[in-house]
Write a protein that holds these residues in place. Sequence first.
Motif, PDB file in Angstrom:
ATOM      1  N   TYR A   1       3.338   6.146  -4.310  1.00 17.03           N
ATOM      2  CA  TYR A   1       3.145   4.743  -3.937  1.00 17.03           C
ATOM      3  C   TYR A   1       1.655   4.423  -3.791  1.00 17.03           C
ATOM      4  CZ  TYR A   1       7.834   2.916  -2.803  1.00 17.03           C
ATOM      5  OH  TYR A   1       9.106   2.419  -2.849  1.00 17.03           O
ATOM      6  N   ALA A   2       0.931   5.303  -3.109  1.00 21.88           N
ATOM      7  CA  ALA A   2      -0.496   5.068  -2.895  1.00 21.88           C
ATOM      8  C   ALA A   2      -1.244   5.026  -4.221  1.00 21.88           C
ATOM      9  CB  ALA A   2      -1.075   6.157  -1.984  1.00 21.88           C
ATOM     10  N   THR A   3      -0.884   5.910  -5.136  1.00 20.03           N
ATOM     11  CA  THR A   3      -1.534   5.938  -6.447  1.00 20.03           C
ATOM     12  C   THR A   3      -1.230   4.672  -7.229  1.00 20.03           C
ATOM     13  OG1 THR A   3      -1.380   8.346  -6.504  1.00 20.03           O
ATOM     14  CG2 THR A   3      -1.731   7.228  -8.601  1.00 20.03           C
ATOM     15  N   ILE A   4       0.035   4.264  -7.210  1.00 18.17           N
ATOM     16  CA  ILE A   4       0.434   3.051  -7.923  1.00 18.17           C
ATOM     17  C   ILE A   4      -0.306   1.839  -7.379  1.00 18.17           C
ATOM     18  CG2 ILE A   4       2.362   1.431  -8.226  1.00 18.17           C
ATOM     19  CD1 ILE A   4       4.175   3.923  -8.508  1.00 18.17           C
ATOM     20  N   GLN A   5      -0.377   1.734  -6.048  1.00 19.18           N
ATOM     21  CA  GLN A   5      -1.071   0.593  -5.451  1.00 19.18           C
ATOM     22  C   GLN A   5      -2.576   0.678  -5.674  1.00 19.18           C
ATOM     23  OE1 GLN A   5       0.400   0.680  -1.419  1.00 19.18           O
ATOM     24  NE2 GLN A   5       1.908  -0.920  -1.875  1.00 19.18           N
ATOM     25  N   GLY A   6      -3.133   1.892  -5.561  1.00 20.73           N
ATOM     26  CA  GLY A   6      -4.571   2.072  -5.744  1.00 20.73           C
ATOM     27  C   GLY A   6      -5.016   1.767  -7.152  1.00 20.73           C
ATOM     28  N   ASP A   7      -4.233   2.168  -8.129  1.00 21.62           N
ATOM     29  CA  ASP A   7      -4.557   1.913  -9.536  1.00 21.62           C
ATOM     30  C   ASP A   7      -4.106   0.536  -9.992  1.00 21.62           C
ATOM     31  OD1 ASP A   7      -5.595   4.462  -9.655  1.00 21.62           O
ATOM     32  OD2 ASP A   7      -3.818   5.329 -10.604  1.00 21.62           O
TER      33      ASP A   7
ATOM     34  N   LEU B   1      -1.227  -0.429 -10.756  1.00 20.18           N
ATOM     35  CA  LEU B   1      -0.298  -0.328 -11.874  1.00 20.18           C
ATOM     36  C   LEU B   1       0.878  -1.281 -11.699  1.00 20.18           C
ATOM     37  CD1 LEU B   1      -0.231   3.554 -12.262  1.00 20.18           C
ATOM     38  CD2 LEU B   1      -1.445   1.912 -13.701  1.00 20.18           C
ATOM     39  N   LEU B   2       1.349  -1.375 -10.477  1.00 22.49           N
ATOM     40  CA  LEU B   2       2.459  -2.267 -10.136  1.00 22.49           C
ATOM     41  C   LEU B   2       2.154  -2.918  -8.804  1.00 22.49           C
ATOM     42  CD1 LEU B   2       5.550   0.008 -10.859  1.00 22.49           C
ATOM     43  CD2 LEU B   2       4.805  -1.916 -12.242  1.00 22.49           C
ATOM     44  N   ASN B   3       2.701  -4.084  -8.598  1.00 21.69           N
ATOM     45  CA  ASN B   3       2.567  -4.738  -7.306  1.00 21.69           C
ATOM     46  C   ASN B   3       3.778  -4.347  -6.465  1.00 21.69           C
ATOM     47  OD1 ASN B   3       1.835  -6.317  -5.190  1.00 21.69           O
ATOM     48  ND2 ASN B   3       2.305  -8.265  -6.187  1.00 21.69           N
ATOM     49  N   VAL B   4       3.686  -3.215  -5.765  1.00 24.64           N
ATOM     50  CA  VAL B   4       4.794  -2.701  -4.962  1.00 24.64           C
ATOM     51  C   VAL B   4       4.736  -3.327  -3.582  1.00 24.64           C
ATOM     52  CG1 VAL B   4       5.879  -0.630  -4.032  1.00 24.64           C
ATOM     53  CG2 VAL B   4       4.733  -0.536  -6.243  1.00 24.64           C
ATOM     54  N   LYS B   5       5.817  -4.006  -3.216  1.00 25.77           N
ATOM     55  CA  LYS B   5       5.889  -4.645  -1.899  1.00 25.77           C
ATOM     56  C   LYS B   5       6.867  -3.860  -1.019  1.00 25.77           C
ATOM     57  CE  LYS B   5       4.553  -9.158  -3.307  1.00 25.77           C
ATOM     58  NZ  LYS B   5       3.206  -9.328  -2.999  1.00 25.77           N
ATOM     59  N   ASP B   6       6.774  -4.091   0.264  1.00 24.48           N
ATOM     60  CA  ASP B   6       7.681  -3.466   1.234  1.00 24.48           C
ATOM     61  C   ASP B   6       7.688  -1.944   1.133  1.00 24.48           C
ATOM     62  OD1 ASP B   6       8.398  -5.997   2.143  1.00 24.48           O
ATOM     63  OD2 ASP B   6      10.016  -6.160   0.679  1.00 24.48           O
ATOM     64  N   THR B   7       6.512  -1.364   1.008  1.00 27.41           N
ATOM     65  CA  THR B   7       6.401   0.080   0.859  1.00 27.41           C
ATOM     66  C   THR B   7       7.047   0.814   2.020  1.00 27.41           C
ATOM     67  OG1 THR B   7       4.333  -0.230  -0.334  1.00 27.41           O
ATOM     68  CG2 THR B   7       4.775   1.971   0.511  1.00 27.41           C
ATOM     69  N   LEU B   8       6.802   0.370   3.250  1.00 20.27           N
ATOM     70  CA  LEU B   8       7.332   1.065   4.415  1.00 20.27           C
ATOM     71  C   LEU B   8       8.854   1.015   4.455  1.00 20.27           C
ATOM     72  CD1 LEU B   8       6.703   2.689   6.901  1.00 20.27           C
ATOM     73  CD2 LEU B   8       6.447   0.568   8.172  1.00 20.27           C
ATOM     74  N   SER B   9       9.433  -0.144   4.186  1.00 15.39           N
ATOM     75  CA  SER B   9      10.898  -0.223   4.205  1.00 15.39           C
ATOM     76  C   SER B   9      11.504   0.612   3.083  1.00 15.39           C
ATOM     77  CB  SER B   9      11.373  -1.677   4.115  1.00 15.39           C
ATOM     78  OG  SER B   9      10.938  -2.264   2.909  1.00 15.39           O
TER      79      SER B   9
END
Length: 137
Positions: free
Chosen positions: A99-105, A107-115
């Motif tokens: 998740y951290a890599t995806i958000q850092g790069d 690559l995707l707009n990942v929401k609600d990571t914690l849930s």
Amino acid sequence: MTQPNQDNWQNKVKSNTLKMAYWTGAWLMTLALATFGPVFLWQQPTISHAATIVNLLVGIGMLVANHKHLQVQDELQQKIQLEAMALTLGVVVIVSMAYATIQGDQLLNVKDTLSNLMFIIGITYLIGVFMGRRKYQ
């Protein structure tokens, strides 16, 4: 083990399981209150901070209850729980880094990571317990 000792042990397991369930339910309720209270019930940050502190304290109670629950289980149940927890920890570390890599790069707009991670934790733990019980049948 004699019958009275067996009954005593079973009563301890049952009692500690109920206590763990109560603490877990209380933690979930205080988490919901701390999460949704500022949205639906109040706007004061002081109340939100207090609700979060209560949630943390109840969470500590839940951890203590879980520890006591594990202590009274037999060796096989402890082993199953340990293996399920180890699997869960490994999966969560790997997935959270992804998740951290995806958000850092970006690559995707990942929401609600914690849930999403909480869902992965729950499912992985349940699978780990199920696999452990099947393994040691």
